[in-house]
Design a protein around this motif. Sequence first.
Motif, PDB file in Angstrom:
ATOM      1  N   MET A 104      84.405  -6.137 -13.277  1.00  0.00           N
ATOM      2  CA  MET A 104      84.001  -5.271 -12.209  1.00  0.00           C
ATOM      3  C   MET A 104      82.650  -5.336 -11.840  1.00  0.00           C
ATOM      4  SD  MET A 104      84.853  -1.152 -11.336  1.00  0.00           S
ATOM      5  CE  MET A 104      83.601  -0.743 -12.172  1.00  0.00           C
ATOM      6  N   ILE A 105      82.375  -5.471 -10.559  1.00  0.00           N
ATOM      7  CA  ILE A 105      80.615  -5.383 -10.044  1.00  0.00           C
ATOM      8  C   ILE A 105      80.194  -4.004 -10.052  1.00  0.00           C
ATOM      9  CG2 ILE A 105      79.143  -5.822  -8.420  1.00  0.00           C
ATOM     10  CD1 ILE A 105      81.205  -7.929  -7.140  1.00  0.00           C
ATOM     11  N   THR A 106      79.193  -3.720 -10.957  1.00  0.00           N
ATOM     12  CA  THR A 106      78.878  -2.418 -10.782  1.00  0.00           C
ATOM     13  C   THR A 106      77.496  -2.231 -10.252  1.00  0.00           C
ATOM     14  OG1 THR A 106      77.447  -3.199 -13.194  1.00  0.00           O
ATOM     15  CG2 THR A 106      79.669  -2.169 -13.588  1.00  0.00           C
ATOM     16  N   ASN A 107      76.722  -3.186  -9.956  1.00  0.00           N
ATOM     17  CA  ASN A 107      75.717  -2.914  -9.062  1.00  0.00           C
ATOM     18  C   ASN A 107      75.406  -4.443  -8.182  1.00  0.00           C
ATOM     19  OD1 ASN A 107      72.302  -3.517  -8.765  1.00  0.00           O
ATOM     20  ND2 ASN A 107      72.769  -1.205  -8.855  1.00  0.00           N
ATOM     21  N   ILE A 108      74.856  -4.178  -6.868  1.00  0.00           N
ATOM     22  CA  ILE A 108      74.623  -5.253  -6.161  1.00  0.00           C
ATOM     23  C   ILE A 108      73.297  -4.873  -5.549  1.00  0.00           C
ATOM     24  CG2 ILE A 108      75.967  -4.221  -4.041  1.00  0.00           C
ATOM     25  CD1 ILE A 108      76.259  -7.337  -3.313  1.00  0.00           C
ATOM     26  N   GLU A 109      72.234  -5.779  -5.747  1.00  0.00           N
ATOM     27  CA  GLU A 109      71.023  -5.836  -5.165  1.00  0.00           C
ATOM     28  C   GLU A 109      70.744  -7.013  -4.195  1.00  0.00           C
ATOM     29  OE1 GLU A 109      66.338  -5.494  -6.187  1.00  0.00           O
ATOM     30  OE2 GLU A 109      67.764  -5.851  -7.764  1.00  0.00           O
ATOM     31  N   ILE A 110      70.410  -6.558  -2.827  1.00  0.00           N
ATOM     32  CA  ILE A 110      70.146  -7.522  -1.814  1.00  0.00           C
ATOM     33  C   ILE A 110      68.846  -7.488  -0.995  1.00  0.00           C
ATOM     34  CG2 ILE A 110      71.100  -8.368   0.380  1.00  0.00           C
ATOM     35  CD1 ILE A 110      73.870  -7.034  -0.360  1.00  0.00           C
ATOM     36  N   LYS A 111      68.240  -8.724  -0.947  1.00  0.00           N
ATOM     37  CA  LYS A 111      67.081  -8.801  -0.412  1.00  0.00           C
ATOM     38  C   LYS A 111      67.096  -9.736   0.895  1.00  0.00           C
ATOM     39  CE  LYS A 111      62.459  -8.221  -0.819  1.00  0.00           C
ATOM     40  NZ  LYS A 111      61.643  -6.906  -0.678  1.00  0.00           N
ATOM     41  N   ASN A 112      66.413  -9.314   2.027  1.00  0.00           N
ATOM     42  CA  ASN A 112      66.373 -10.247   3.264  1.00  0.00           C
ATOM     43  C   ASN A 112      67.238 -10.682   3.766  1.00  0.00           C
ATOM     44  OD1 ASN A 112      63.607  -9.112   2.782  1.00  0.00           O
ATOM     45  ND2 ASN A 112      62.754 -11.224   1.673  1.00  0.00           N
ATOM     46  N   PHE A 113      68.600 -10.000   3.719  1.00  0.00           N
ATOM     47  CA  PHE A 113      69.880 -10.731   4.340  1.00  0.00           C
ATOM     48  C   PHE A 113      70.067  -9.882   5.328  1.00  0.00           C
ATOM     49  CE2 PHE A 113      74.505 -10.899   4.823  1.00  0.00           C
ATOM     50  CZ  PHE A 113      74.718 -12.325   5.030  1.00  0.00           C
ATOM     51  N   LYS A 114      69.829 -10.297   6.775  1.00  0.00           N
ATOM     52  CA  LYS A 114      70.148  -9.636   7.953  1.00  0.00           C
ATOM     53  C   LYS A 114      69.492  -8.219   8.130  1.00  0.00           C
ATOM     54  CE  LYS A 114      74.287 -10.625   9.958  1.00  0.00           C
ATOM     55  NZ  LYS A 114      75.832 -10.712   9.879  1.00  0.00           N
ATOM     56  N   SER A 115      70.282  -7.321   8.441  1.00  0.00           N
ATOM     57  CA  SER A 115      69.581  -5.924   8.267  1.00  0.00           C
ATOM     58  C   SER A 115      69.315  -5.236   7.062  1.00  0.00           C
ATOM     59  CB  SER A 115      70.394  -4.974   9.243  1.00  0.00           C
ATOM     60  OG  SER A 115      71.574  -4.556   8.515  1.00  0.00           O
ATOM     61  N   LEU A 116      69.809  -5.975   6.011  1.00  0.00           N
ATOM     62  CA  LEU A 116      69.692  -5.392   4.528  1.00  0.00           C
ATOM     63  C   LEU A 116      68.474  -6.016   3.894  1.00  0.00           C
ATOM     64  CD1 LEU A 116      73.169  -6.142   3.356  1.00  0.00           C
ATOM     65  CD2 LEU A 116      72.308  -3.859   4.443  1.00  0.00           C
ATOM     66  N   GLN A 117      67.423  -5.277   4.412  1.00  0.00           N
ATOM     67  CA  GLN A 117      65.902  -5.786   3.992  1.00  0.00           C
ATOM     68  C   GLN A 117      65.869  -5.849   2.383  1.00  0.00           C
ATOM     69  OE1 GLN A 117      62.404  -3.934   5.379  1.00  0.00           O
ATOM     70  NE2 GLN A 117      61.413  -5.685   5.423  1.00  0.00           N
ATOM     71  N   HIS A 118      66.202  -4.414   1.969  1.00  0.00           N
ATOM     72  CA  HIS A 118      66.267  -4.344   0.376  1.00  0.00           C
ATOM     73  C   HIS A 118      67.068  -3.067   0.153  1.00  0.00           C
ATOM     74  CE1 HIS A 118      63.917  -3.897  -3.712  1.00  0.00           C
ATOM     75  NE2 HIS A 118      65.267  -4.539  -3.644  1.00  0.00           N
ATOM     76  N   VAL A 119      68.443  -3.460  -0.455  1.00  0.00           N
ATOM     77  CA  VAL A 119      69.235  -2.372  -0.794  1.00  0.00           C
ATOM     78  C   VAL A 119      69.504  -2.685  -2.278  1.00  0.00           C
ATOM     79  CG1 VAL A 119      70.067  -2.132   1.402  1.00  0.00           C
ATOM     80  CG2 VAL A 119      71.478  -3.776  -0.227  1.00  0.00           C
ATOM     81  N   ASN A 120      69.758  -1.562  -3.007  1.00  0.00           N
ATOM     82  CA  ASN A 120      70.218  -1.695  -4.490  1.00  0.00           C
ATOM     83  C   ASN A 120      71.449  -0.636  -4.597  1.00  0.00           C
ATOM     84  OD1 ASN A 120      70.672  -1.648  -7.129  1.00  0.00           O
ATOM     85  ND2 ASN A 120      68.316  -2.083  -7.486  1.00  0.00           N
ATOM     86  N   LEU A 121      72.690  -0.966  -4.880  1.00  0.00           N
ATOM     87  CA  LEU A 121      73.782  -0.059  -4.791  1.00  0.00           C
ATOM     88  C   LEU A 121      74.472  -0.046  -5.903  1.00  0.00           C
ATOM     89  CD1 LEU A 121      75.205  -0.637  -0.897  1.00  0.00           C
ATOM     90  CD2 LEU A 121      73.459   1.181  -1.811  1.00  0.00           C
ATOM     91  N   GLU A 122      74.769   0.985  -6.438  1.00  0.00           N
ATOM     92  CA  GLU A 122      76.173   1.173  -7.508  1.00  0.00           C
ATOM     93  C   GLU A 122      77.393   0.779  -6.848  1.00  0.00           C
ATOM     94  OE1 GLU A 122      78.031   4.514 -10.297  1.00  0.00           O
ATOM     95  OE2 GLU A 122      76.221   5.287  -8.709  1.00  0.00           O
TER      96      GLU A 122
END
Length: 377
Positions: free
Chosen positions: A1-19
């Motif tokens: 299972m994915i427990t965390n995802i961090e995204i940088k500079n993808f479309k409107s997701l400039q920097h998100v870090n989600l559980e």
Amino acid sequence: MITNIEIKNFKSLQHVNLELRNLNLLTGLNGSGKSSLIQTLLLLRQSKHELIQQHILRTTVSYAYELCNVGVVKDIYTSGCKEQLMYFRLKFAGDSKANFDFKVTNPIGNSDYLECADTYTALEFENYALFNQKFQYLKTERISPKDYYPASVENAIKHQSLGNSGEHTVFYLETYGKAKQVNEIMLNKKQPENKLLITQTEAWLSEISPNTRIFTELLSSGQEVELKFAHNNYSYKPKNVGFGLSYVLPVIVSLLTAEEGKLIIIENPESHIHPKGQTELGKLIALAAQTGSQIIVETHSDHILNGIRIACKENLIDTNNVISYYFNRNLDTNNSEITPIVIDKNGKLWRKTNEGKNTQIPKGFFDEWTDSMLKLF
């Protein structure tokens, strides 16, 4: 299972870090970034072979099938960003990680791929449901009612897939309806003892359209399978019972195939379904997540949410396994702002702060009904 995802500079997701938890509900206004979050996972899955062999992420179409086509790099690179970087970083249960860091050397060109800084092996990818056969994605535009559906051994049997539009669901039921059993957690109250997939599919479908039966028949050509719905001993072709049953059938079957370690992503499961049916569907989504599957659902339906809340209150799912994210677009920066929402044991909603405390949910989170009532009365 994915427990965390961090995204940088993808479309409107400039920097998100989600559980992430077993059940993840993505909500918010149109164009706020919900689909973008899902697209990061779809891009990684469809680029599996290119990531291994060429160390690139393909932003258009990969090999023989397409999960996600987001255009060229300049279409997905965050507007106004000065960093020559985009990344998707995943953490999994057991503390394993997979980092996908990409160089953005020409953000204004017409390139349809990004070079990856890391290297991976096929064996590494096989450990994760995102890349193996324990994966099912159903997009918003599901297959419309038809007289006949494709009988694809390659997809429904070899890859255990219902198809991105649910187009292989009927053949899957023809093949496995009386052979596979459903996890007892998801057994419908109308059929609490019969675990057969076809029986449970009919039982949950009957929550939406009472006393619905399903009949499938493989044609002599072996290339197509016929579907008919039946009510009170009268059978009907899908075209003659409206969009609802055909649209929700892949959703129900995908959820009933939930098992520990499986990843199921569904966009707008509520499409063409009346409010009571949506609420029951929300309860089924919660039950599917309780099997140990990971479910990611994008929805605009407060009835889906309420079905999940009821499941929490009735102790059908551990509330620690559920989280909702409310997406909102910042009008000044044009980037997504994401608020975590949790559900307590009484089914009440709370905003989860950065400090881990629960406080009042934000304005805009499924409050339109209340706002409308205040205007009417």
